[in-house]
Scaffold this motif. Structure first.
Motif, PDB file in Angstrom:
ATOM      1  N   ARG A 140       0.809  -1.216   0.000  1.00  0.00           N
ATOM      2  CA  ARG A 140       0.000   0.000   0.000  1.00  0.00           C
ATOM      3  C   ARG A 140       0.850   1.278   0.000  1.00  0.00           C
ATOM      4  O   ARG A 140       0.476   2.278  -0.616  1.00  0.00           O
ATOM      5  N   ALA A 141       1.981   1.252   0.704  1.00  0.00           N
ATOM      6  CA  ALA A 141       2.819   2.456   0.745  1.00  0.00           C
ATOM      7  C   ALA A 141       3.414   2.747  -0.633  1.00  0.00           C
ATOM      8  O   ALA A 141       3.449   3.905  -1.078  1.00  0.00           O
ATOM      9  N   LYS A 142       3.864   1.702  -1.315  1.00  0.00           N
ATOM     10  CA  LYS A 142       4.410   1.913  -2.662  1.00  0.00           C
ATOM     11  C   LYS A 142       3.314   2.368  -3.634  1.00  0.00           C
ATOM     12  O   LYS A 142       3.556   3.230  -4.494  1.00  0.00           O
ATOM     13  N   LYS A 143       2.141   1.818  -3.468  1.00  0.00           N
ATOM     14  CA  LYS A 143       1.012   2.226  -4.322  1.00  0.00           C
ATOM     15  C   LYS A 143       0.686   3.704  -4.099  1.00  0.00           C
ATOM     16  O   LYS A 143       0.495   4.467  -5.056  1.00  0.00           O
ATOM     17  N   LEU A 144       0.659   4.120  -2.835  1.00  0.00           N
ATOM     18  CA  LEU A 144       0.366   5.520  -2.528  1.00  0.00           C
ATOM     19  C   LEU A 144       1.464   6.426  -3.072  1.00  0.00           C
ATOM     20  O   LEU A 144       1.182   7.512  -3.615  1.00  0.00           O
ATOM     21  N   PHE A 145       2.709   6.009  -2.935  1.00  0.00           N
ATOM     22  CA  PHE A 145       3.849   6.794  -3.425  1.00  0.00           C
ATOM     23  C   PHE A 145       3.732   7.062  -4.922  1.00  0.00           C
ATOM     24  O   PHE A 145       3.983   8.191  -5.383  1.00  0.00           O
ATOM     25  N   HIS A 146       3.333   6.049  -5.671  1.00  0.00           N
ATOM     26  CA  HIS A 146       3.284   6.184  -7.128  1.00  0.00           C
ATOM     27  C   HIS A 146       1.979   6.793  -7.633  1.00  0.00           C
ATOM     28  O   HIS A 146       1.989   7.579  -8.590  1.00  0.00           O
ATOM     29  N   GLU A 147       0.860   6.458  -6.993  1.00  0.00           N
ATOM     30  CA  GLU A 147      -0.438   6.836  -7.559  1.00  0.00           C
ATOM     31  C   GLU A 147      -1.053   8.074  -6.921  1.00  0.00           C
ATOM     32  O   GLU A 147      -1.863   8.750  -7.557  1.00  0.00           O
ATOM     33  N   GLU A 148      -0.712   8.362  -5.665  1.00  0.00           N
ATOM     34  CA  GLU A 148      -1.271   9.529  -4.981  1.00  0.00           C
ATOM     35  C   GLU A 148      -0.155  10.298  -4.277  1.00  0.00           C
ATOM     36  O   GLU A 148      -0.080  10.325  -3.047  1.00  0.00           O
ATOM     37  N   PRO A 149       0.716  10.915  -5.041  1.00  0.00           N
ATOM     38  CA  PRO A 149       1.883  11.559  -4.441  1.00  0.00           C
ATOM     39  C   PRO A 149       1.537  12.651  -3.421  1.00  0.00           C
ATOM     40  O   PRO A 149       2.272  12.826  -2.438  1.00  0.00           O
ATOM     41  N   GLU A 150       0.453  13.366  -3.623  1.00  0.00           N
ATOM     42  CA  GLU A 150       0.103  14.424  -2.672  1.00  0.00           C
ATOM     43  C   GLU A 150      -0.331  13.837  -1.332  1.00  0.00           C
ATOM     44  O   GLU A 150       0.005  14.372  -0.270  1.00  0.00           O
ATOM     45  N   THR A 151      -1.062  12.743  -1.362  1.00  0.00           N
ATOM     46  CA  THR A 151      -1.470  12.091  -0.119  1.00  0.00           C
ATOM     47  C   THR A 151      -0.264  11.447   0.560  1.00  0.00           C
ATOM     48  O   THR A 151      -0.133  11.489   1.789  1.00  0.00           O
ATOM     49  N   PHE A 152       0.616  10.848  -0.248  1.00  0.00           N
ATOM     50  CA  PHE A 152       1.856  10.295   0.301  1.00  0.00           C
ATOM     51  C   PHE A 152       2.664  11.396   0.986  1.00  0.00           C
ATOM     52  O   PHE A 152       3.201  11.195   2.088  1.00  0.00           O
ATOM     53  N   LEU A 153       2.742  12.551   0.364  1.00  0.00           N
ATOM     54  CA  LEU A 153       3.460  13.681   0.936  1.00  0.00           C
ATOM     55  C   LEU A 153       2.867  14.084   2.285  1.00  0.00           C
ATOM     56  O   LEU A 153       3.604  14.315   3.262  1.00  0.00           O
ATOM     57  N   LEU A 154       1.554  14.156   2.365  1.00  0.00           N
ATOM     58  CA  LEU A 154       0.897  14.507   3.616  1.00  0.00           C
ATOM     59  C   LEU A 154       1.246  13.513   4.718  1.00  0.00           C
ATOM     60  O   LEU A 154       1.573  13.903   5.846  1.00  0.00           O
ATOM     61  N   LEU A 155       1.197  12.221   4.397  1.00  0.00           N
ATOM     62  CA  LEU A 155       1.508  11.192   5.388  1.00  0.00           C
ATOM     63  C   LEU A 155       2.957  11.292   5.843  1.00  0.00           C
ATOM     64  O   LEU A 155       3.249  11.246   7.047  1.00  0.00           O
ATOM     65  N   MET A 156       3.866  11.453   4.906  1.00  0.00           N
ATOM     66  CA  MET A 156       5.283  11.473   5.265  1.00  0.00           C
ATOM     67  C   MET A 156       5.658  12.733   6.040  1.00  0.00           C
ATOM     68  O   MET A 156       6.512  12.698   6.936  1.00  0.00           O
ATOM     69  N   GLU A 157       5.025  13.841   5.721  1.00  0.00           N
ATOM     70  CA  GLU A 157       5.264  15.060   6.504  1.00  0.00           C
ATOM     71  C   GLU A 157       4.797  14.873   7.948  1.00  0.00           C
ATOM     72  O   GLU A 157       5.476  15.280   8.897  1.00  0.00           O
ATOM     73  N   GLN A 190      16.037   0.758  -6.008  1.00  0.00           N
ATOM     74  CA  GLN A 190      17.060   1.777  -5.838  1.00  0.00           C
ATOM     75  C   GLN A 190      16.597   3.148  -6.331  1.00  0.00           C
ATOM     76  O   GLN A 190      16.863   4.172  -5.701  1.00  0.00           O
ATOM     77  N   LYS A 191      15.849   3.172  -7.418  1.00  0.00           N
ATOM     78  CA  LYS A 191      15.459   4.453  -8.014  1.00  0.00           C
ATOM     79  C   LYS A 191      14.482   5.236  -7.139  1.00  0.00           C
ATOM     80  O   LYS A 191      14.364   6.451  -7.261  1.00  0.00           O
ATOM     81  N   ASP A 192      13.760   4.536  -6.253  1.00  0.00           N
ATOM     82  CA  ASP A 192      12.754   5.200  -5.423  1.00  0.00           C
ATOM     83  C   ASP A 192      13.212   5.442  -3.983  1.00  0.00           C
ATOM     84  O   ASP A 192      12.528   6.159  -3.248  1.00  0.00           O
ATOM     85  N   PHE A 193      14.313   4.827  -3.591  1.00  0.00           N
ATOM     86  CA  PHE A 193      14.705   4.854  -2.188  1.00  0.00           C
ATOM     87  C   PHE A 193      14.932   6.275  -1.678  1.00  0.00           C
ATOM     88  O   PHE A 193      14.508   6.629  -0.570  1.00  0.00           O
ATOM     89  N   ALA A 194      15.594   7.103  -2.459  1.00  0.00           N
ATOM     90  CA  ALA A 194      15.899   8.465  -1.994  1.00  0.00           C
ATOM     91  C   ALA A 194      14.621   9.252  -1.718  1.00  0.00           C
ATOM     92  O   ALA A 194      14.468   9.848  -0.654  1.00  0.00           O
ATOM     93  N   ALA A 195      13.691   9.242  -2.650  1.00  0.00           N
ATOM     94  CA  ALA A 195      12.477  10.051  -2.512  1.00  0.00           C
ATOM     95  C   ALA A 195      11.511   9.491  -1.488  1.00  0.00           C
ATOM     96  O   ALA A 195      10.852  10.246  -0.766  1.00  0.00           O
ATOM     97  N   ALA A 196      11.394   8.167  -1.405  1.00  0.00           N
ATOM     98  CA  ALA A 196      10.385   7.563  -0.543  1.00  0.00           C
ATOM     99  C   ALA A 196      10.849   7.370   0.893  1.00  0.00           C
ATOM    100  O   ALA A 196      10.028   7.326   1.806  1.00  0.00           O
ATOM    101  N   SER A 197      12.167   7.260   1.114  1.00  0.00           N
ATOM    102  CA  SER A 197      12.641   6.994   2.470  1.00  0.00           C
ATOM    103  C   SER A 197      13.789   7.913   2.905  1.00  0.00           C
ATOM    104  O   SER A 197      13.680   8.611   3.900  1.00  0.00           O
TER     105      SER A 197
END
Length: 318
Positions: A140-157, A190-197
């Motif tokens: 679910r976290a990877k799905k949110l990261f790719h499909e709903e970036p604004e919601t992912f941003l809210l959660l990570m903030e 590897q390509k997503d690690f910097a942005a997602a974590s």
């Protein structure tokens, strides 16, 4: 060594009287569990007995342990409104048992033994909170990261603010260093690690800068050493199965390395533990900034004589 207490008979005696969450949430009990391995093995540092999911609890999403094993969150995060309701302002009051335990520990440990606090990384917490607990596949976290970036941003903030506050509380209560456990970092390509974590851990470390050293352990992240260095962590925890000397070649000398004995050896024999510990120590001979540790937590079935052999080997190494 993280989770060293759970291999001890004295811990099992306590566990027979109190469930895990009671141990975590009762300062006197959390302090006692933290001190048990220090009394037995005289480690150089104690790490607070707690759980990474206390941050979720502090935000309003409680958790418990399933009867069959694993974590069960009180509810999963399913909608953007679920995330918006998470309340970081309430975290200090809800988690006041953590600094209370730290203060008790500082009295017992004094200046002889360092005290380490910790928290889960935002990425790791997001996975548990979105899935609703432990899962065979965290998707679910990877799905949110790719499909709903604004919601992912809210959660990570929100999670970044919560983890920062939690670590600040521990530092104010006397932590000599803190560690961020990115236990699920290896789920990311590897390509997503910097942005997602990694970027979110960098924000936490930036907020803590100038207080105490920060250790980052990102499990199974073997191709992102430069990205981990860019978090500005003072020390990187290195998982087992990797030659520390090879990591040292690509990680700047200003960044310490922590690790990395295979924890499974603690279930073998003292001889095997001693031989592998000496190999790692020889491999890192002359290298500054190496903190000997396991490559992950202590197994529940670790043998006490093996832990003792490891401590003796490290302390007597010349």
């Amino acid at each position: 060594m993280r989770q060293a207490g759970r291999a001890l008979p004295e811990y099992r005696e306590l566990k027979a009287k109190h469930d895990f969450l009671e141990l975590v949430r009762t300062p006197e009990l959390a302090a006692e569990v933290t001190l048990q391995p220090i009394r037995r093995f005289d480690f150089d540092a104690a790490i607070l007995f707690s759980d990474i999911l206390v941050a979720a609890e502090g935000l309003g999403q409680g958790y418990k342990f399933r009867d069959g094993g694993g974590i069960q969150m009180d509810f999963p995060l399913r909608e953007r409104n679920d995330i918006a309701r998470l309340d970081a302002a309430a975290l200090p009051e809800k988690l006041n048992y953590i600094p209370a335990a730290m203060r008790l520990l500082k009295k017992d440990l004094g200046k002889k033994t360092a005290l380490i606090g910790f928290a889960g990384s935002p990425w790791t917490l997001a996975n548990f909170m979105l899935e609703g607990g432990s899962s065979r596949e965290f998707v679910r976290a990877k799905k949110l990261f790719h499909e709903e970036p604004e919601t992912f941003l809210l959660l990570m903030e929100t999670l970044t603010a919560a983890v920062t506050k939690l670590l600040e509380m521990q530092i104010a209560a006397g932590a000599d260093a803190v560690q961020i456990f990115d236990s699920l970092g290896g789920l990311l390509p590897q390509k997503d690690f910097a942005a997602a974590s990694a970027w979110w851990m960098k924000q936490i470390i930036s907020a803590l800068r100038g207080t105490v050293p920060v250790i980052v352990f990102s499990k199974d992240v073997h191709d992102n050493w430069n990205t981990l260095v860019e978090t500005d962590a003072d020390v990187l925890g290195i998982g087992f199965g990797i030659h520390l000397a090879n990591v040292r070649k690509v990680v700047p000398a200003s960044v310490g390395l922590q690790g990395n004995l295979d924890p499974a050896l603690l279930t073998a024999t003292p001889r095997e533990v001693t031989l592998e510990a000496k190999r790692i120590l020889e491999e890192m001979r002359g290298e500054r900034g190496h903190i000997f540790n396991l490559g992950h937590g202590v197994p529940p079935d670790a043998k006490l004589e093996n832990i003792s052999a490891l401590v003796e080997t490290v302390k007597n190494f010349k």
